[in-house]
Design a protein around this motif. Structure first.
Motif, PDB file in Angstrom:
ATOM      1  N   GLU A 135       2.322   3.862   6.058  1.00 21.78           N
ATOM      2  CA  GLU A 135       2.253   3.479   4.659  1.00 21.78           C
ATOM      3  C   GLU A 135       3.004   4.469   3.778  1.00 21.78           C
ATOM      4  O   GLU A 135       2.953   5.677   3.987  1.00 21.78           O
ATOM      5  CB  GLU A 135       0.786   3.456   4.188  1.00 21.78           C
ATOM      6  CG  GLU A 135      -0.093   2.464   4.881  1.00 21.78           C
ATOM      7  CD  GLU A 135      -1.561   2.658   4.548  1.00 21.78           C
ATOM      8  OE1 GLU A 135      -2.343   1.758   4.844  1.00 21.78           O
ATOM      9  OE2 GLU A 135      -1.920   3.728   4.001  1.00 21.78           O
TER      10      GLU A 135
ATOM     11  N   ILE B 184       0.851  -1.188   0.000  1.00 21.53           N
ATOM     12  CA  ILE B 184       0.000   0.000   0.000  1.00 21.53           C
ATOM     13  C   ILE B 184       0.890   1.241   0.000  1.00 21.53           C
ATOM     14  O   ILE B 184       1.796   1.363   0.828  1.00 21.53           O
ATOM     15  CB  ILE B 184      -0.937   0.032   1.221  1.00 21.53           C
ATOM     16  CG1 ILE B 184      -1.926  -1.132   1.154  1.00 21.53           C
ATOM     17  CG2 ILE B 184      -1.705   1.357   1.274  1.00 21.53           C
ATOM     18  CD1 ILE B 184      -2.859  -1.222   2.342  1.00 21.53           C
ATOM     19  N   TYR B 185       0.623   2.112  -0.941  1.00 21.68           N
ATOM     20  CA  TYR B 185       1.357   3.377  -1.020  1.00 21.68           C
ATOM     21  C   TYR B 185       0.406   4.524  -0.694  1.00 21.68           C
ATOM     22  O   TYR B 185      -0.724   4.560  -1.173  1.00 21.68           O
ATOM     23  CB  TYR B 185       1.946   3.592  -2.411  1.00 21.68           C
ATOM     24  CG  TYR B 185       2.664   4.916  -2.517  1.00 21.68           C
ATOM     25  CD1 TYR B 185       3.903   5.103  -1.929  1.00 21.68           C
ATOM     26  CD2 TYR B 185       2.079   5.995  -3.183  1.00 21.68           C
ATOM     27  CE1 TYR B 185       4.556   6.314  -2.004  1.00 21.68           C
ATOM     28  CE2 TYR B 185       2.728   7.213  -3.257  1.00 21.68           C
ATOM     29  CZ  TYR B 185       3.965   7.369  -2.658  1.00 21.68           C
ATOM     30  OH  TYR B 185       4.600   8.577  -2.718  1.00 21.68           O
ATOM     31  N   ARG B 186       0.888   5.450   0.112  1.00 26.52           N
ATOM     32  CA  ARG B 186       0.098   6.625   0.456  1.00 26.52           C
ATOM     33  C   ARG B 186       0.823   7.864  -0.069  1.00 26.52           C
ATOM     34  O   ARG B 186       1.936   8.176   0.359  1.00 26.52           O
ATOM     35  CB  ARG B 186      -0.064   6.734   1.973  1.00 26.52           C
ATOM     36  CG  ARG B 186      -0.830   7.984   2.423  1.00 26.52           C
ATOM     37  CD  ARG B 186      -0.938   8.037   3.936  1.00 26.52           C
ATOM     38  NE  ARG B 186      -1.724   6.944   4.450  1.00 26.52           N
ATOM     39  CZ  ARG B 186      -2.787   7.081   5.246  1.00 26.52           C
ATOM     40  NH1 ARG B 186      -3.196   8.282   5.612  1.00 26.52           N
ATOM     41  NH2 ARG B 186      -3.435   6.033   5.679  1.00 26.52           N
TER      42      ARG B 186
ATOM     43  N   TYR C 282      -4.288  13.696   0.603  1.00 24.88           N
ATOM     44  CA  TYR C 282      -3.501  12.465   0.504  1.00 24.88           C
ATOM     45  C   TYR C 282      -4.372  11.381  -0.118  1.00 24.88           C
ATOM     46  O   TYR C 282      -5.605  11.421  -0.042  1.00 24.88           O
ATOM     47  CB  TYR C 282      -2.961  12.015   1.868  1.00 24.88           C
ATOM     48  CG  TYR C 282      -4.016  11.662   2.899  1.00 24.88           C
ATOM     49  CD1 TYR C 282      -4.538  10.377   2.973  1.00 24.88           C
ATOM     50  CD2 TYR C 282      -4.469  12.617   3.813  1.00 24.88           C
ATOM     51  CE1 TYR C 282      -5.497  10.046   3.916  1.00 24.88           C
ATOM     52  CE2 TYR C 282      -5.421  12.295   4.760  1.00 24.88           C
ATOM     53  CZ  TYR C 282      -5.935  11.007   4.809  1.00 24.88           C
ATOM     54  OH  TYR C 282      -6.884  10.685   5.747  1.00 24.88           O
ATOM     55  N   ARG C 283      -3.723  10.405  -0.767  1.00 22.03           N
ATOM     56  CA  ARG C 283      -4.438   9.311  -1.437  1.00 22.03           C
ATOM     57  C   ARG C 283      -3.735   8.000  -1.114  1.00 22.03           C
ATOM     58  O   ARG C 283      -2.536   7.976  -0.795  1.00 22.03           O
ATOM     59  CB  ARG C 283      -4.460   9.527  -2.960  1.00 22.03           C
ATOM     60  CG  ARG C 283      -5.118  10.828  -3.385  1.00 22.03           C
ATOM     61  CD  ARG C 283      -4.876  11.123  -4.863  1.00 22.03           C
ATOM     62  NE  ARG C 283      -5.606  10.203  -5.734  1.00 22.03           N
ATOM     63  CZ  ARG C 283      -5.395  10.116  -7.049  1.00 22.03           C
ATOM     64  NH1 ARG C 283      -4.464  10.867  -7.620  1.00 22.03           N
ATOM     65  NH2 ARG C 283      -6.093   9.285  -7.786  1.00 22.03           N
ATOM     66  N   ARG C 284      -4.477   6.888  -1.212  1.00 18.98           N
ATOM     67  CA  ARG C 284      -3.930   5.577  -0.892  1.00 18.98           C
ATOM     68  C   ARG C 284      -4.134   4.632  -2.079  1.00 18.98           C
ATOM     69  O   ARG C 284      -5.197   4.611  -2.687  1.00 18.98           O
ATOM     70  CB  ARG C 284      -4.607   4.989   0.354  1.00 18.98           C
ATOM     71  CG  ARG C 284      -4.451   5.844   1.589  1.00 18.98           C
ATOM     72  CD  ARG C 284      -5.252   5.278   2.758  1.00 18.98           C
ATOM     73  NE  ARG C 284      -4.706   4.020   3.216  1.00 18.98           N
ATOM     74  CZ  ARG C 284      -5.390   2.875   3.299  1.00 18.98           C
ATOM     75  NH1 ARG C 284      -6.658   2.832   2.912  1.00 18.98           N
ATOM     76  NH2 ARG C 284      -4.810   1.762   3.738  1.00 18.98           N
TER      77      ARG C 284
ATOM     78  N   GLU D 205      -6.776   2.356  -6.459  1.00 24.13           N
ATOM     79  CA  GLU D 205      -6.898   3.365  -5.412  1.00 24.13           C
ATOM     80  C   GLU D 205      -7.893   2.916  -4.353  1.00 24.13           C
ATOM     81  O   GLU D 205      -8.984   2.438  -4.659  1.00 24.13           O
ATOM     82  CB  GLU D 205      -7.318   4.718  -5.986  1.00 24.13           C
ATOM     83  CG  GLU D 205      -7.364   5.805  -4.914  1.00 24.13           C
ATOM     84  CD  GLU D 205      -7.475   7.201  -5.473  1.00 24.13           C
ATOM     85  OE1 GLU D 205      -7.427   8.162  -4.681  1.00 24.13           O
ATOM     86  OE2 GLU D 205      -7.607   7.338  -6.708  1.00 24.13           O
TER      87      GLU D 205
END
Length: 268
Positions: free
Chosen positions: A261, A34-36, A76-78, A55
């Motif tokens: 993350e 998981i990238y944030r 911010y987004r995940r 996403e």
């Protein structure tokens, strides 16, 4: 995890801060990654040349997160992937948006598009060429050619605002909007309007974004949170906590703990 940067050619250096590459091989004990992404005052062009990310939105499901453009943002987004991945990106000053895409930065803030939607056929062709390139240095070459061709058709109209934005990002000599406006011989109101046109946000908000990025670059430096807050110009600890939580979704103590993350690349 492997992360490194590539410098753009001289003609693009005033507009593109750098190109970046992030690659990772998932192991047997790592079923997903998981990238944030966090709030940032610069624009990014992102190309997924190995696997794709979905996403995660409010923990309610997954939406496709293809290659594309993420403009300067306060959000911010995940994203999640279940495969080993490779990503190539360009980190672009916001004042370059009108030059490359012929649209004021103030009209793009907090927006993200895939290349086909935003650039139509040229975007689709660019994505295909970059993704299929032999290596990341060839990707940098292809994208540089694309950006230079656009730059030569639409040069920067107000270099003074570009300099002001660079001052905020790099020089750190101005702590207030009034100081910054005075340095460019404009009233606070005039400066606010012009700055927003090229930065995408008003000076106060943009300075908050830059201060956040300054703080996050202190990751893994063994400094205390108090030291980081003071060195980056936060008024007090509560101010620091508020901004980090708003722009990353994490309390600073957790973000800087090494467990958050999307922070793994900061250790490389």
């Amino acid at each position: 995890m492997r992360y490194f940067t590539i410098q753009p050619p001289a003609e693009l250096k005033p507009y593109v801060r750098f190109y970046w590459v992030l690659e990772h091989e998932l192991g047997a004990d790592e079923p997903s990654y998981i990238y944030r992404s966090v709030a940032d005052g610069c624009t990014e062009m992102v190309f997924h040349y190995r696997s794709m990310f979905d996403e995660l939105e409010n923990k309610n499901g997954e939406n496709a997160g293809p290659s594309g453009i993420q403009f300067q943002t306060t959000q911010y987004r995940r994203f999640i992937t279940k495969e080993s991945f490779g990503i190539f990106g360009a980190y672009i000053y916001p004042f370059a948006v009108p030059c490359f895409f012929n649209i004021p930065s103030s009209q793009t803030s907090n927006l993200a598009f895939d290349f086909d939607t935003f650039l139509n056929k040229p975007g689709t062709e660019l994505e295909e060429r970059v993704v299929l390139a032999a290596d990341n240095y060839k990707r940098a070459e292809i994208l540089s050619e694309f950006l230079i061709a656009r730059l030569r058709q639409n040069m920067l109209k107000d270099d003074r605002m570009a300099t002001a934005i660079r001052d905020v990002i790099h020089n750190k000599q101005y702590r207030t909007v009034t100081q910054l406006a005075g340095a460019y011989n404009l009233s606070a109101r005039q400066f606010d309007r012009k700055f927003k046109e090229y930065a995408g946000f008003n000076p106060k908000t943009y300075m908050r974004l830059v201060r956040l990025q300054d703080a996050l670059r202190q990751y893994n430096t063994n400094k205390t949170l108090t030291q980081i807050a003071m060195e980056c110009g936060y008024y007090d600890q509560s101010h620091f906590i508020h901004d980090v939580k708003e722009f990353t979704g994490y309390h600073p103590s957790f973000y800087f703990s090494g467990k958050a993350e999307g922070t793994e690349y900061r250790n490389t």
